[in-house]
Design an enzyme around this catalytic site. Structure first.
Site, PDB file in Angstrom:
ATOM      1  CG  HIS A 120      -7.000   3.132  -9.553  1.00 18.15           C
ATOM      2  ND1 HIS A 120      -6.653   2.231 -10.576  1.00 18.15           N
ATOM      3  CD2 HIS A 120      -5.865   2.819  -8.941  1.00 18.15           C
ATOM      4  CE1 HIS A 120      -5.756   1.297 -10.418  1.00 18.15           C
ATOM      5  NE2 HIS A 120      -5.153   1.774  -9.595  1.00 18.15           N
ATOM      6  CG  ASP A 156      -5.331   2.886 -14.055  1.00 15.48           C
ATOM      7  OD1 ASP A 156      -6.411   3.463 -14.317  1.00 15.48           O
ATOM      8  OD2 ASP A 156      -4.817   1.962 -13.468  1.00 15.48           O
ATOM      9  CB  CYS A 721     -18.381 -18.062  49.650  1.00 14.40           C
ATOM     10  SG  CYS A 721     -19.711 -17.707  48.359  1.00 14.40           S
TER      11      CYS A 721
END
EC number: 1.5.1.6
Length: 916
Positions: A120, A156, A721
């Site tokens: 379940h 259930d 750079c």
């Protein structure tokens, strides 16, 4: 202590089991019970539907296990004797009901020696009933899970054998919760329960009545949305009914069903086309992100998909747009693919005589299990193409599905959202198409307040076009888009290898547009076209290809640690993406600097917000267009032209940005580092200023040293750079070296960067030109000898003469500070005094690069050991490669671009330790 999974270890004894149920879940439980060595004496499943057998029964028939397909087990409240007799003849010792939609009589439930166990999908006694997963979400439960219980005559209510729980995520739907936990862990749980029964260790724990709830079956007629509740409750209702039966409302004269809801609306502005919804607190708003809805608390939720009353599923963002503007015309290869996909549809829909273009997948009898099969078969057919179940719901007819599939294969999934307002300009014997808006969430948009600025052509000072100027609110939107793409989008779901394929595709598109990109670099940055082809763009392509290859090779490790005797330990590390990254790039190599950082960032699995330099935004925006064509998911890449003080600052301060990669000045780098620390301690990598020394010894190859020395300074107009900021030349060759350099400088052609014979183009922008003139004036003022150059070229644009200074002393401004321009600074050193020149070369707070020219290998190695710089060039210069790490020491920053080392800048290491 964490227990190692025991799901599929061999059972101590076999048991005769009857499996009663259906679906893929039932099939998986059945298969794993057989693997455990149990004997499945019979399978009881539902009758075939539309000529299609249930997966459980189909698998059992293949295995030769008896299969029974009773339409019902009882009539008028009594068990059917012939059905019970067929069941009892099998001699089952245990009934296993993994998922069963039929009512099984107690004569069957109680018949076996060990009774019956049922799966379940909730934590009983909460959510008894047939729609347990729906109600778990509708009630906003923070914990979900499943129960395996002993069947009794209640609903259930039987004793609990086993339970496992999980966290329910805020945007979980029935499908995601089921697929993530309830299905895989449920299969293991059922097998574990049988093992416990076999071992005689299975508990029977009575269910408490405290906290027990029972909710009825969710049906379409009961799934209508109640708008008089907070946004979170509406969101829970929508996701709790997603996909079945579907939460709906009435609007625009029809029933609209909403899917894919989320409360994650960070950064979304409540503005769009109004969708009136009767009974709602405020009208809905159709936006580019989806449909914004409002609760009675004025909070927002977002719905991404809408199903119309005729069953057609559409993107919520396209609700008012109607049908796609035009159907794609398929190539011969695509037609072959379409026919192969038609065969897949035919196999899945056996009750359809012929799959036509108008055939609807679901109206032809397909169920959710068939969606999974279709997606997996098509993915296999199309070499792992990223396809989701959602796509089938969005394109239910064969014609629409093929159109969607082809768009995915072409990397152009949603042409309606990819409309780009480009500026067209004729240059370099071609027509350039240049996007000029912000790029956020896969869409080009205006900045907040429609603010713009002019981007200037440095060759003549003319305006190229107006570009959107990002504001702080735009940064927030872009970060929100990147965060959503990282946490919820496809980017985090695809495999690393698929991610690599997307980057390879992007590199291929960059190569196809190489000449256009190089031309834009020439116009926007003043880059010499031939250099831009090879370096600015060429190396960008190589970078993406290199890091594309790394995507599926990012690995952790296993580590031996002390054992927690008598138990044992296992420690492993995982390398994970950090999340949303901010990348701030300079103006000297606009596309290449973007690529150096972004390729590694994306290869690691991150998403990114890029701030290109304000003066050179155009190749970054063209790159954004190519990411769309490559199929990079929306939100993964975002690009915001704008000022550093607004955009860069907000990225550094933003709490959702986890990493900043910056290339620029040391002063700004320090400020960014401080902001990253004070905001959220961001990871940061900095490539900052340089004053790279180049030492030329008398025993060098002088002609090569002159040529490479020229390149070390004048490459890319000195806007480099790692440019050699100061040359130290040994006394005995100093004068000859200077003479040869001047001769070479005078050969350089200064001119239009698009001319193929140009050596030296314009400086990047006017402010930089003025800075170079001031720099030279300072050098002359302090007593350095200006050998040549030092002035602006008398022509339109921002041209500066290649310049040479000699007799530069260590105390002078130009000896210590970077020019970032075409200015060679030459100092002499005494013959043979290696250590003295090394001391002078290292007497700087910068340490980005360095170089040495000598034929003496011992001297070269000694000097390279002593130079305090991230890169040392020996008898060469500017020789960077995508596989070699690049970065500086001291105040030139920390962290690496390029090479494997760059990946670590965009990864975090997680340590996982098990005890078993």
């Amino acid at each position: 202590m964490l227990k190692a999974p025991q799901s599929f270890q061999p059972s101590p004894a076999a048991m005769k089991i009857a499996v009663i149920g259906q679906s893929l879940f039932g099939q998986e439980v059945y298969c794993h019970l057989r693997k455990e060595g149990h004997v499945v004496v019979g399978v009881f499943t539902v009758p075939d539907k539309d000529g299609k057998a249930d997966p459980l029964g189909l698998q059992a028939e293949k295995d030769g296990v008896p299969v029974f397909k009773f339409p019902r087990w009882r009539a008028q409240g009594r068990a059917l004797p012939d059905v019970v007799a067929k069941y009892q003849a099998l001699g089952a010792e245990l009934n296993v009901l993994p998922f069963c939609s039929q009512f099984i009589p107690m004569e069957v439930i109680n018949a076996p020696q060990h009774g019956s166990i049922i799966y379940h999908p909730s934590l009983l006694p909460r959510h008894r009933g047939a729609s347990a997963i729906n109600w778990t979400l509708i009630h906003g439960d923070k914990k979900g899970g499943f129960t395996v219980f002993w069947a009794d005559d209640g609903l259930d209510t039987g004793d609990i054998l086993l339970q496992k729980e999980c966290e329910v995520l805020s945007d979980d739907t029935v499908s995601t919760l089921y697929n993530r936990f309830l299905f895989p862990e449920g299969v293991k749980g059922m097998v574990q329960a049988v093992r416990l029964i076999t071992e005689g260790k299975a508990p029977r724990l009575p269910q408490p009545e405290e906290g027990a709830t029972y909710e009825g079956i969710q049906k379409k007629e009961t799934a209508k949305i109640n708008w008089d509740q907070p946004a979170e409750a509406i969101h829970n209702w929508i996701r709790g009914n997603d996909k079945v039966p579907g939460a709906w409302t009435e609007a625009c004269g029809q029933k609209l069903t909403f899917f894919n809801s989320t409360l994650n609306t960070s950064g979304l502005v409540p503005a769009g086309e109004v969708l009136p919804i009767p009974g709602s607190h405020r009208p809905g708003l159709v936006t580019k992100a989806g449909l914004l809805l409002f609760g009675n608390d004025d909070r927002m939720l977002l719905v991404k998909n809408i199903q119309l009353e005729d069953g057609k599923m559409v993107l919520a963002s396209n609700f008012f747009r109607g049908e796609a503007s035009s159907a794609l015309e398929l190539t011969e290869e695509e037609l072959v693919t379409a026919e192969a996909v038609r065969s897949v549809w035919q196999r899945i829909l056996p009750n359809i005589l012929e799959v036509e273009d108008s055939t609807d997948f679901f109206k032809s009898g397909a169920a959710s299990v068939d969606v999974v099969r279709l997606v997996e078969e098509v993915k296999e057919l199309c070499d792992g193409l990223e396809l989701e179940n959602e796509d089938v719901y969005l394109a239910t007819t064969f014609r629409d599905f093929i159109q969607l599939l082809v768009r995915k294969l072409r990397g152009d999934e949603d042409e309606s959202e990819c409309t780009i307002d480009c500026v067209e300009k004729a240059a370099n014997k071609r027509t350039l198409r240049m996007p000029h808006q912000l790029f956020i969430g896969g869409t080009f948009v205006d900045a907040e307040g429609a603010k713009t600025y002019d981007t200037i052509n440095p060759t003549d000072g003319s305006v190229i076009c107006q570009v959107s100027l990002a504001q702080v609110s735009d940064v927030d939107k872009a970060v929100a888009a990147a965060k959503d793409a990282f946490e919820n989008g496809r980017w985090g779901k695809i495999s690393a290898r698929d991610r690599g394929q997307l980057l390879y595709r992007l590199a291929d598109l960059m190569e196809q547009h190489q000449e256009e990109l190089a031309t834009i670099e020439a116009l926007d940055a003043g880059a010499v076209y031939t250099l831009a082809l090879k370096t600015h763009v060429g190396m960008s392509i190589q970078t993406f290809r290199y890091f594309a290859g790394w995507c599926d090779k990012i690995q952790g490790s296993t580590i031996p640690i002390n054992q927690a005797r008598p138990n044992r330990n296992l420690t492993l590390t995982r390398k994970e993406p950090v999340g949303v990254c901010g990348i701030v790039i300079p103006w000297n190599y606009p596309l290449m600097m973007l690529s150096w950082k972004t390729a590694a960032c994306l290869a690691a699995g991150n998403t990114v917000v890029i701030k290109p330099a304000q003066v050179t935004p155009l190749t970054a925006l063209k790159f954004a267009e190519l990411t769309l064509k490559a199929g990079i998911p929306k939100g993964v890449v975002n690009i915001l032209p704008g000022s550093g003080s607004l955009v860069g600052q907000r990225l550094s301060d933003h709490p959702d940005v986890r990493k900043i990669g910056f290339t620029g000045s040391t002063e700004v780098g320090k400020h960014i580092m401080k902001s990253c620390a004070l905001s959220n301690v961001k990871k940061v990598s900095l490539e900052l200023g340089g004053k790279s020394p180049l030492i030329v010894f008398a025993d060098c190859d002088l002609n090569k040293a002159v040529q490479m020395g020229m390149s070390s300074v004048f490459f890319n107009k000195g806007e480099n750079c790692i440019a050699a900021g100061r040359l130290f030349v040994e006394h005995s060759i100093h004068d000859e070296f200077v003479q040869k350099v001047v001769e070479e400088v005078r050969k350089m052609k200064i001119g239009n960067p698009l001319d193929r014979d140009t050596n030296h183009g314009p400086q990047n922008h006017e402010a930089h030109l003025k800075k170079l003139m001031e720099y030279c004036q300072q050098g002359v003022k302090e007593g350095a000898t200006l050998v040549c150059g030092g002035k602006q070229v008398p022509r339109p644009g921002f041209f500066f003469e290649p310049t040479v200074f000699m007799d530069v002393e260590d105390h002078m401004f130009i000896a210590k500070e970077e020019s970032f321009g075409p200015i060679m600074i030459i100092s002499r050193f005494a013959d043979g005094d290696v250590d003295a020149v090394l001391s002078r070369a290292n007497a700087t707070e910068f340490g980005l690069a360095s170089g040495v020219f000598t034929r003496d290998i011992n001297k070269a190695l000694y000097v390279s050991d002593k130079l305090q710089a991230g890169t040392v060039f020996i008898n060469t210069y500017n020789k960077t490669d995508v596989a070699a790490p690049f970065g500086g020491f001291k105040q030139s920053g920390f962290g690496k671009d390029l090479g494997e080392a760059a990946l670590n800048e965009y990864l975090r290491v997680k340590t996982v330790t098990f005890e078993y």
